[in-house]
Design an enzyme around this catalytic site. Sequence first.
Site, PDB file in Angstrom:
ATOM      1  N   GLY A  70       0.824  -1.211   0.000  1.00 35.87           N
ATOM      2  CA  GLY A  70       0.000   0.000   0.000  1.00 35.87           C
ATOM      3  C   GLY A  70       0.850   1.249   0.000  1.00 35.87           C
ATOM      4  N   LYS A 107       7.655  -1.092   6.589  1.00 35.65           N
ATOM      5  CA  LYS A 107       6.937   0.179   6.471  1.00 35.65           C
ATOM      6  C   LYS A 107       7.965   1.287   6.276  1.00 35.65           C
ATOM      7  CE  LYS A 107       3.546   0.680   9.136  1.00 35.65           C
ATOM      8  NZ  LYS A 107       2.697   0.839  10.332  1.00 35.65           N
ATOM      9  N   GLY A 149       0.422   5.613   0.941  1.00 37.70           N
ATOM     10  CA  GLY A 149      -0.481   6.606   1.508  1.00 37.70           C
ATOM     11  C   GLY A 149       0.241   7.851   1.936  1.00 37.70           C
ATOM     12  N   GLY A 150      -0.417   8.626   2.818  1.00 40.14           N
ATOM     13  CA  GLY A 150       0.087   9.939   3.183  1.00 40.14           C
ATOM     14  C   GLY A 150       1.437   9.924   3.868  1.00 40.14           C
ATOM     15  N   MET A 151       1.782   8.843   4.564  1.00 38.82           N
ATOM     16  CA  MET A 151       3.041   8.816   5.302  1.00 38.82           C
ATOM     17  C   MET A 151       4.102   7.936   4.648  1.00 38.82           C
ATOM     18  SD  MET A 151       1.826   8.782   9.278  1.00 38.82           S
ATOM     19  CE  MET A 151       3.501   8.583   9.859  1.00 38.82           C
ATOM     20  N   VAL A 193       4.134   0.574   2.388  1.00 39.57           N
ATOM     21  CA  VAL A 193       4.328  -0.692   3.095  1.00 39.57           C
ATOM     22  C   VAL A 193       4.599  -1.772   2.059  1.00 39.57           C
ATOM     23  CG1 VAL A 193       3.272  -2.466   4.531  1.00 39.57           C
ATOM     24  CG2 VAL A 193       2.913  -0.071   5.071  1.00 39.57           C
ATOM     25  N   ASP A 237      -5.167   5.745  18.534  1.00 40.94           N
ATOM     26  CA  ASP A 237      -5.922   5.730  17.266  1.00 40.94           C
ATOM     27  C   ASP A 237      -6.477   4.329  17.004  1.00 40.94           C
ATOM     28  OD1 ASP A 237      -7.065   6.775  14.984  1.00 40.94           O
ATOM     29  OD2 ASP A 237      -5.284   6.491  13.748  1.00 40.94           O
TER      30      ASP A 237
END
Length: 609
Positions: free
Chosen positions: A18, A40, A20-22, A25, A141
């Site tokens: 995947g 990651k 994403g914003g950060m 992975v 979270d």
Amino acid sequence: MVERSLIHGRYQLLELIGRGGMGEVWRARDEALDRRVAVKCLKPLGTRQDEPFLRVLRERFRREARVAAGLQHRGITVVHDFGESDGVLYLVMELLDGRNLSELLSAGRPGALPVGEVADIAHQVAAALAYTHAQGVVHRDLKPANVMRLADGTVKILDFGIARLAQDIGLSAKLTSAGMAMGTPHYMSPEQIAGLTVDHRSDLYSLGCVLYEIATGAPPFDLGDPWAILIGHRDTPPEPPRLRRPELPPQLDAFILALLAKDPAERPDDPAALARDLLVAAGHHTTAALRVPAPRPTERLPEWTRGMRPGSRASGSWSLRLPPPDRTAGLTGQWTGLPPATVVEAPPAERRGPAPEYLAVLTSRHRAGLSLGRLGRWEEACDVHRAVAAERERALGGDHPDTLNSRYETAYALGRLGRWREALEGHRHVAETCARILGPDHPVTLDARYETGIALGRLGRPAEALALYTDLAAARSRAQGATHPETLRARHGRGISLGRLGRWDEALEEAREVWAVRGLVLGDDHPDTLVSRREIAVALGWLGRWEAALDEYREVRQARERVLGPGHPDALTSRNDEAHCLEQLGRAGEAVELYRQVAAPEDRGAADR
């Protein structure tokens, strides 16, 4: 990361899971131990100009990774290794074979999980949280995407430490309808929403939200936009799960409601022990004595919450054109590496509240106002923000975050235009409204109060500014910690106010303390650290200690020239400061030479124009 397949000479990247914003992975192989792992990789850290911030971020990443790696429990994802490779921070974790709760909910019909499975998940997650909380570690979270059920039935919690790291990187609370604090709106505790310091009991509330959703098929407050969801968590008693799903055991119903207590002190002291009992209750529907907080009087949500778009939740039928949850969403941020999902059309329904298209136009106009400000066209920016604020108030109400955001920007533009009385009135209105809605210690409230202090100082009211900054520094320290940059910013304002009142000994002491802490937190060459060091020099000058002041001014000037370049406006200001100090010491010749150096770039700039 595509062009490079080996991390640290050991971890062979095999397949992107995947993005994403950060960061990313990857499914990978540990060449040293010949085993499959998940790696990651956080986004590249940036340029050398950001080095003071990046140095702090690296240290916090290492600290969070060490904490995560130290957690040894069957219900916690194992962290094998961590480090930095070519400017990329990475975590190496066990590779899990299973599905997160978001996937399980999406696959289920009508969306809720079987009672026995809910009880088993509650038991395993509560036991894992009991272990981590005993180690002093809070997740912050917890949500369905961060809980995975493996093929053998084991339940594991993902991403310990990532929530705090995301906050350090800058994913923090802003006054927008996209969310009011760190966390995911459907699963945030009331204390998170209020911007207060959270402890392990916040995780218990989030667990209650997760269990509510997997037991009923919907989160406890499946309302309109994120703002409405947050108000539901803060003010509205949840509907008992058994009203949505009557076959739920009474003990499970009571357990979930106990976790969802608004007051952290009313949540269960030992949820793991209670969850063990649920395994029996799920099969026999026996009712155990479990203290459930008395319900609060039901309060209606504001009118502007009606008809708004819902925030993201994990399960159930989608009322808007939103894709089902991504299987990788529990890794880091909102991962988007998989193919797009099938769109589900919304059934026709009677519209209540402002049209989404109209709100989108207002958002576009708001952004245009921000762009005008960045261009220095403050008169036009002020007019745009004032008009948008009026329209948002009519459409959404005066207390809606979008309305308050526009009022804040209007006041900020007025300050840049030197209209400080109007700016003061605007910032005070925003601060008072946010204090009433979010609480006096919420970061958004404190942001507005800080701007109020600036306006008071510009209006020549230092005594009022000093009282405000003193109280603000204490509130920031309570809510965010004594070394948080915003706490230090409030203390900096306090020191300036002391100087304006002629209390220079106290101003010097405050400036020295803030400079020392900023140096540790931000780095010696960070612009804020250098500003504090300049304030030390200013105070020394007013106390007649010009030799000591000259040493400080010179250090600031040299650092700014080294970091920003000799022609930067801040570097030129520092030369001017040093020249003034030399004049006070009777060293006019040296002062004249520095004044010439300041004037030369200005003359060149005028010739260029």
